[in-house]
Design an enzyme around this catalytic site. Structure first.
Site, PDB file in Angstrom:
ATOM      1  N   ASN A   9       4.263  29.033  29.210  1.00  0.00           N
ATOM      2  CA  ASN A   9       5.417  29.599  28.902  1.00  0.00           C
ATOM      3  C   ASN A   9       5.469  28.792  27.425  1.00  0.00           C
ATOM      4  O   ASN A   9       5.714  27.556  27.391  1.00  0.00           O
ATOM      5  CB  ASN A   9       6.653  29.288  29.740  1.00  0.00           C
ATOM      6  CG  ASN A   9       7.989  29.679  28.906  1.00  0.00           C
ATOM      7  OD1 ASN A   9       7.922  30.306  28.047  1.00  0.00           O
ATOM      8  ND2 ASN A   9       9.064  28.983  29.431  1.00  0.00           N
ATOM      9  N   LYS A  11       7.399  29.607  25.156  1.00  0.00           N
ATOM     10  CA  LYS A  11       8.795  29.620  24.482  1.00  0.00           C
ATOM     11  C   LYS A  11       8.798  30.164  23.203  1.00  0.00           C
ATOM     12  O   LYS A  11       8.388  31.018  22.982  1.00  0.00           O
ATOM     13  CB  LYS A  11       9.348  28.062  24.705  1.00  0.00           C
ATOM     14  CG  LYS A  11       9.124  27.445  25.892  1.00  0.00           C
ATOM     15  CD  LYS A  11       9.983  26.242  26.277  1.00  0.00           C
ATOM     16  CE  LYS A  11       9.447  25.511  27.377  1.00  0.00           C
ATOM     17  NZ  LYS A  11      10.631  24.625  28.027  1.00  0.00           N
ATOM     18  N   HIS A  95      14.665  32.033  33.503  1.00  0.00           N
ATOM     19  CA  HIS A  95      14.423  30.649  33.047  1.00  0.00           C
ATOM     20  C   HIS A  95      15.505  29.921  32.807  1.00  0.00           C
ATOM     21  O   HIS A  95      16.502  30.332  32.344  1.00  0.00           O
ATOM     22  CB  HIS A  95      13.552  30.612  31.873  1.00  0.00           C
ATOM     23  CG  HIS A  95      13.078  29.256  31.246  1.00  0.00           C
ATOM     24  ND1 HIS A  95      13.497  28.362  30.726  1.00  0.00           N
ATOM     25  CD2 HIS A  95      11.721  28.964  31.614  1.00  0.00           C
ATOM     26  CE1 HIS A  95      12.730  27.460  30.658  1.00  0.00           C
ATOM     27  NE2 HIS A  95      11.342  27.728  31.123  1.00  0.00           N
ATOM     28  N   GLU A  97      16.485  27.933  30.748  1.00  0.00           N
ATOM     29  CA  GLU A  97      16.836  27.873  29.250  1.00  0.00           C
ATOM     30  C   GLU A  97      17.839  29.106  29.017  1.00  0.00           C
ATOM     31  O   GLU A  97      18.455  29.015  28.152  1.00  0.00           O
ATOM     32  CB  GLU A  97      15.551  27.739  28.150  1.00  0.00           C
ATOM     33  CG  GLU A  97      15.328  26.217  28.221  1.00  0.00           C
ATOM     34  CD  GLU A  97      13.619  26.195  27.778  1.00  0.00           C
ATOM     35  OE1 GLU A  97      13.247  26.942  27.428  1.00  0.00           O
ATOM     36  OE2 GLU A  97      13.185  25.082  27.885  1.00  0.00           O
ATOM     37  N   GLU A 167      11.939  25.548  39.315  1.00  0.00           N
ATOM     38  CA  GLU A 167      11.996  24.582  38.057  1.00  0.00           C
ATOM     39  C   GLU A 167      12.996  23.704  37.916  1.00  0.00           C
ATOM     40  O   GLU A 167      14.240  23.918  37.594  1.00  0.00           O
ATOM     41  CB  GLU A 167      11.620  25.607  36.841  1.00  0.00           C
ATOM     42  CG  GLU A 167      10.402  26.157  36.731  1.00  0.00           C
ATOM     43  CD  GLU A 167      10.132  26.432  35.100  1.00  0.00           C
ATOM     44  OE1 GLU A 167       9.046  26.288  34.814  1.00  0.00           O
ATOM     45  OE2 GLU A 167      10.976  26.761  34.383  1.00  0.00           O
ATOM     46  N   GLY A 173      11.056  19.973  30.131  1.00  0.00           N
ATOM     47  CA  GLY A 173      10.901  19.455  28.643  1.00  0.00           C
ATOM     48  C   GLY A 173      11.195  17.937  28.577  1.00  0.00           C
ATOM     49  O   GLY A 173      11.518  17.363  27.459  1.00  0.00           O
ATOM     50  N   SER A 213       7.686  19.551  33.242  1.00  0.00           N
ATOM     51  CA  SER A 213       6.945  18.587  32.604  1.00  0.00           C
ATOM     52  C   SER A 213       5.596  18.394  33.444  1.00  0.00           C
ATOM     53  O   SER A 213       5.011  17.345  33.791  1.00  0.00           O
ATOM     54  CB  SER A 213       7.669  17.257  32.725  1.00  0.00           C
ATOM     55  OG  SER A 213       8.697  17.211  31.829  1.00  0.00           O
TER      56      SER A 213
END
Ligand code: PEP
Length: 249
Positions: A9, A11, A95, A97, A167, A173, A213
């Site tokens: 991904n 991003k 996701h 985010e 996730e 991240g 990560s």
């Protein structure tokens, strides 16, 4: 036997030119990879460059989000038929985010997933708990809520094309990875949910990816777990050599 999916991904990183040079470096490094599906999800504007660069390889391209309508007055949005037309075969949905910064709801996740399946895209549906939820011992409860809200009620033949990505939000991240054991526990909980909603055969066939990560040096330990059927990689997928190491882990 579940074929692992190794997905990147990107991003909101990379231009079209950077996409082309990435693929020049990445293609030879995965040319002899067997028994793994490789997926790269660049920003929308880089999809054409990625699709062109991946031609003649087994690498497939995905979007990072999708609207539930096929077309309409939804400024700034992109639909599933559009992604398909551009050469995407996959799409990331829900996701963290998007859940965190764009107030994505489980209901929207379900609508996007249905639209993706309807168009013939394979959805990678993300679920996972926040740090506070984990510390309160509510991980399984959160996974249940997200599964029930986002993945309940799909046609069984549609669910067969869904990939779930576990996730944990606290691992994305942050450099803080779930241990392989923590990930395996969560993956087993997700497989149990799939079994309750769609039956044993569907649950056994479901690919569940770990994301948070993942790096070249921890991918192999994660992949060694029997319920981890691949990875969804953010930061470390931006480097062709590093992501190739993960793909081949
Ligand atoms: C992600 O964006 O899905 C992700 C897991 O990010 P990172 O690998 O950077 O934690």
């Amino acid at each position: 036997m579940r074929t692992p999916v190794m997905a990147g991904n990107w991003k909101m990183f990379k231009t079209a030119a950077q996409t082309r040079s990435y693929f020049e470096a990445f293609r030879p490094l995965v040319a002899s990879t067997k028994g793994r599906e490789i997926v790269i999800c660049p920003p929308y504007l880089c999809v054409p460059a990625a699709v062109e660069s991946a031609q003649g390889t087994s690498i497939e391209i995905g979007g990072q989000n999708v609207h539930w309508a096929a077309e309409g007055a939804y400024t700034g949005e992109v639909s599933a038929p559009m992604l398909l037309d551009a050469g995407c075969r996959w799409v990331i949905i829900g996701h963290s985010e998007r859940r965190q910064y764009f107030h994505e709801t489980d209901e929207w996740v379900r609508k996007r997933t249905e639209a993706a399946l309807e168009a013939g895209l394979k959805p990678i549906v993300c679920v996972g708990e926040t740090l506070a939820e984990r510390e309160e011992g509510r991980t399984v409860e959160v996974l249940e809520r997200q599964f029930q809200g986002g993945l309940h009620g799909l046609k069984p033949e549609g669910f067969a094309h869904v990939v779930v990505a576990y996730e944990p939000v606290w691992a994305i991240g942050t450099g803080r990875t779930a241990t392989p054991e923590m990930a395996e526990d969560a993956h087993q909980a997700i497989r149990t949910l799939a079994q309750l909603h769609y039956g044993e055969a569907a649950a056994q066939a479901l690919r569940i990816l770990y994301g948070g990560s993942v790096k070249p040096d921890n991918a192999a330990a994660l992949m060694a777990k029997s319920d981890i059927d691949g990875v969804l990689v953010g930061g470390a997928s931006l480097d062709a050599k590093g992501f190739a190491t993960i793909v081949n882990a």
